[in-house]
Scaffold this active site. Structure first.
Site, PDB file in Angstrom:
ATOM      1  N   ALA A 162      32.071  23.399 -73.211  1.00 48.33           N
ATOM      2  CA  ALA A 162      31.805  21.991 -72.912  1.00 48.33           C
ATOM      3  C   ALA A 162      32.965  21.107 -73.365  1.00 48.33           C
ATOM      4  O   ALA A 162      33.427  20.235 -72.614  1.00 48.33           O
ATOM      5  CB  ALA A 162      30.505  21.547 -73.586  1.00 48.33           C
ATOM      6  N   TYR A 163      33.448  21.325 -74.576  1.00 48.17           N
ATOM      7  CA  TYR A 163      34.550  20.523 -75.107  1.00 48.17           C
ATOM      8  C   TYR A 163      35.787  20.647 -74.221  1.00 48.17           C
ATOM      9  O   TYR A 163      36.404  19.636 -73.833  1.00 48.17           O
ATOM     10  CB  TYR A 163      34.862  20.983 -76.528  1.00 48.17           C
ATOM     11  CG  TYR A 163      36.097  20.374 -77.134  1.00 48.17           C
ATOM     12  CD1 TYR A 163      36.105  19.054 -77.564  1.00 48.17           C
ATOM     13  CD2 TYR A 163      37.271  21.118 -77.285  1.00 48.17           C
ATOM     14  CE1 TYR A 163      37.242  18.484 -78.128  1.00 48.17           C
ATOM     15  CE2 TYR A 163      38.405  20.567 -77.845  1.00 48.17           C
ATOM     16  CZ  TYR A 163      38.391  19.251 -78.266  1.00 48.17           C
ATOM     17  OH  TYR A 163      39.516  18.705 -78.808  1.00 48.17           O
TER      18      TYR A 163
END
Length: 258
Positions: A162-163
């Site tokens: 996600a990051y």
């Protein structure tokens, strides 16, 4: 053109400048002759300490509160910046924007929650997009924008799906910003740090000896990065001689995973 007279020191606005890489970048930028507006979310004392360090270097500085996850606050923040420029610098514009503020969430793809995902979107992608949009009317033509990404947008390590996806979005956004802001002579680039020994992500790279050694073994220069490695790059990209660099991704990782 609204570029300031050479008699004026340039002014950089650095988000998340009270700690970590933002603090290091602010100090490097100040040493290179630039005044600084830095933002902080909650640590006012830490932010004021950075202001004092910058002033000890002979530069002007100011710290303003900002939650980059709250895009509804950006218009009011821009008004604060405008007022600060008038009162502290007797200026209407600043020169450099460094979108640095961020957090790291380590979770596998299967375990990442929607709440975590939304938080990363708001801080890293939506925040950078709409804060830049609000601040552009206060920037000088011929200025620079630096958006901070990550080496994880090029290479993949478990736990950062996600990051890294947010940072991948930042890299695409930066190219579009460079294209659309060219009429004002504003250059937009990306700085992508590799693994750094600091408190980011809970300080794992700094404090976990096994992880530190693994990263060093996969880095061409044979060690993990230090904050000074990134602050120096940011300061260099804001110097007069680097204005022709535009729409580029500059990875500062010591050569990780070549």
């Amino acid at each position: 053109m609204t570029t300031p007279s050479p008699s004026f020191s340039p002014i950089a606005l650095i988000t998340g400048g009270s700690r970590g890489l933002g603090r290091n970048a602010a100090l490097h930028v100040a040493r290179a002759g630039t005044d600084v507006i830095l933002t902080y979310r909650s640590q006012a004392a830490e932010a004021q300490a950075v202001v004092a360090e910058i002033e000890a270097l002979g530069r002007r500085a100011l710290a303003l509160p900002l939650d980059v996850a709250d895009s509804r606050s950006f218009a009011a923040f821009a008004q604060q910046v405008q007022a600060a420029l008038a009162s502290h610098w007797q200026r209407e514009r600043f020169d450099f924007l460094v979108n640095n503020a961020g957090i790291g969430i380590h979770a596998s793809f299967m375990e990442t929650t929607e709440e975590q995902f939304d938080e990363l979107v708001n801080i890293h992608l939506k925040g950078t997009f709409f804060l830049s949009q609000q601040l552009l009317p206060l920037m000088n033509d011929g200025g620079r924008i630096l958006n901070v990404s990550t080496g994880l947008a090029r290479f993949a390590l478990p736990g950062y799906a996600a990051y890294a996806a947010m940072k991948g979005g930042i890299e695409v956004l930066s190219r579009y910003m460079a294209k659309e802001l060219c009429a004002r002579g504003i250059a937009v680039n990306v700085v992508a740090p590799g693994a750094i020994e600091n408190d980011f992500g809970g300080g794992a790279v700094r404090d976990n000896a096994q992880l530190n050694a693994m990263v060093a073994s996969q880095t061409a220069l044979g060690r993990v990065g230090q904050p000074d490695d990134i602050g120096g790059v940011i300061a260099a990209l804001l110097q007069p001689g680097t204005g022709w660099i535009n729409a580029q991704r500059i990875e500062a990782s010591g050569g990780m995973f070549l």
